[in-house]
Design a protein around this motif. Structure first.
Motif, PDB file in Angstrom:
ATOM      1  N   GLN A 158       0.839  -1.204   0.000  1.00  0.00           N
ATOM      2  CA  GLN A 158       0.000   0.000   0.000  1.00  0.00           C
ATOM      3  C   GLN A 158       0.881   1.265   0.000  1.00  0.00           C
ATOM      4  O   GLN A 158       0.660   2.203  -0.762  1.00  0.00           O
ATOM      5  CB  GLN A 158      -0.888  -0.023   1.252  1.00  0.00           C
ATOM      6  N   ALA A 159       1.910   1.234   0.832  1.00  0.00           N
ATOM      7  CA  ALA A 159       2.818   2.392   0.921  1.00  0.00           C
ATOM      8  C   ALA A 159       3.545   2.598  -0.402  1.00  0.00           C
ATOM      9  O   ALA A 159       3.721   3.734  -0.860  1.00  0.00           O
ATOM     10  CB  ALA A 159       3.817   2.175   2.058  1.00  0.00           C
ATOM     11  N   LYS A 160       3.947   1.490  -1.027  1.00  0.00           N
ATOM     12  CA  LYS A 160       4.677   1.583  -2.301  1.00  0.00           C
ATOM     13  C   LYS A 160       3.776   2.122  -3.420  1.00  0.00           C
ATOM     14  O   LYS A 160       4.217   2.905  -4.253  1.00  0.00           O
ATOM     15  CB  LYS A 160       5.200   0.190  -2.660  1.00  0.00           C
ATOM     16  N   LEU A 161       2.516   1.697  -3.422  1.00  0.00           N
ATOM     17  CA  LEU A 161       1.545   2.170  -4.428  1.00  0.00           C
ATOM     18  C   LEU A 161       1.446   3.698  -4.386  1.00  0.00           C
ATOM     19  O   LEU A 161       1.472   4.368  -5.420  1.00  0.00           O
ATOM     20  CB  LEU A 161       0.175   1.556  -4.125  1.00  0.00           C
ATOM     21  N   VAL A 162       1.353   4.216  -3.176  1.00  0.00           N
ATOM     22  CA  VAL A 162       1.198   5.668  -2.999  1.00  0.00           C
ATOM     23  C   VAL A 162       2.516   6.380  -3.311  1.00  0.00           C
ATOM     24  O   VAL A 162       2.541   7.357  -4.064  1.00  0.00           O
ATOM     25  CB  VAL A 162       0.724   5.978  -1.558  1.00  0.00           C
ATOM     26  N   ARG A 163       3.617   5.854  -2.747  1.00  0.00           N
ATOM     27  CA  ARG A 163       4.915   6.526  -2.907  1.00  0.00           C
ATOM     28  C   ARG A 163       5.323   6.626  -4.375  1.00  0.00           C
ATOM     29  O   ARG A 163       5.819   7.646  -4.828  1.00  0.00           O
ATOM     30  CB  ARG A 163       5.979   5.756  -2.114  1.00  0.00           C
ATOM     31  N   LYS A 164       5.081   5.543  -5.145  1.00  0.00           N
ATOM     32  CA  LYS A 164       5.506   5.543  -6.544  1.00  0.00           C
ATOM     33  C   LYS A 164       4.394   6.002  -7.486  1.00  0.00           C
ATOM     34  O   LYS A 164       4.560   5.968  -8.694  1.00  0.00           O
ATOM     35  CB  LYS A 164       6.012   4.149  -6.940  1.00  0.00           C
TER      36      LYS A 164
END
Ligand code: CTP
Length: 224
Positions: A158-164
């Motif tokens: 979830q964090a990676k989806l938002v960050r990238k």
């Protein structure tokens, strides 16, 4: 949209496999990615009617049936150049490659010899994040990333989806049975506002399920 060919007329760029970062003419830094999942996705996308450009790191895999174009690269910088060149005309970009996080700062054109000074100290510098770079473009294709996680898969993904700034992310749970180098895989798919688990299956079967989901989400965003 035809149910048999949900990606007919859609241009898809996929990167796959590891990258090798050369230290000297005989040594490199690499990783254990086989490229199997990326190649299976490329095959499934072609079977779904897409015009597929497959950008492959160093892998021992034959080009899957139906691929329009394959570009072989070795390093992260070469992969970046090939992706950026191909992605301009693409509708969908799927980043399955295990891009090396670092490369060696000073490539030695001569073989580094053992000597009385002991082991060499390698200085590493960070490689560009190809996926984040494509996602930051305007206009940009529909962008799908991958993540390999050993724990807290959903939270990290979830964090990676938002960050990238991705449209979709497929997260692997990596252990000795599934994930890197294995024949089976299981994926947690997440997108802004939802998620779905694609249960453990052989990579080719999972690739077909993943491509069907990508096609559905792509068309939902871009009405035909
Ligand atoms: N990726 C990329 N270029 C890089 C590094 C990663 O395009 N230099 C892409 C991969 O192809 C994959 C996704 O980014 O789609 C993986 O993201 P990354 O942050 O590297 O995740 P992990 O490998 O899971 O590592 P970590 O959790 O340590 O960040």
């Amino acid at each position: 949209m035809s149910p048999d060919a949900p990606l007919a007329g859609v241009k898809v760029v996929i990167d796959a496999g590891p990258t090798y970062e050369d230290i000297d003419p005989v040594r490199f830094l690499g990783n254990r990615s086989s490229g199997k999942m990326g190649f299976a996705i490329a095959e499934a996308a072609a079977a779904a009617g897409a015009a597929v450009t497959l950008i492959a790191g160093p892998v021992a895999l034959a080009t899957p049936t139906g691929i329009a174009r394959r570009v072989d690269v070795r390093s992260a910088l070469q992969m970046r150049a090939a992706v950026l060149e191909a992605v301009d005309a693409a509708d969908i970009f799927i980043a399955t490659a295990a891009v090396a996080d670092w490369r060696v700062a000073g490539y030695s054109p001569r073989k580094i010899k053992k000597g009385p000074g002991g082991a060499p100290v390698l200085e590493l510098i960070e490689n560009p994040d190809i996926l984040a770079e494509v996602a930051a473009r305007d206009p940009r294709p529909f962008v799908v990333g991958f993540a390999a996680e050993t724990d807290h898969v959903h939270e990290h993904a979830q964090a990676k989806l938002v960050r990238k700034k991705l449209d979709m992310l497929a997260a692997n749970h990596v252990d000795e049975r599934v994930g890197i180098g294995a024949d089976d895989n299981e994926l947690e798919l997440i997108w802004p506002g939802g998620s779905e688990t694609l249960p453990r299956a052989p990579k080719r079967e999972l690739a077909r399920a993943l491509v069907a989901r990508i096609a559905a989400h792509y068309h939902a965003r871009t009405p035909a």
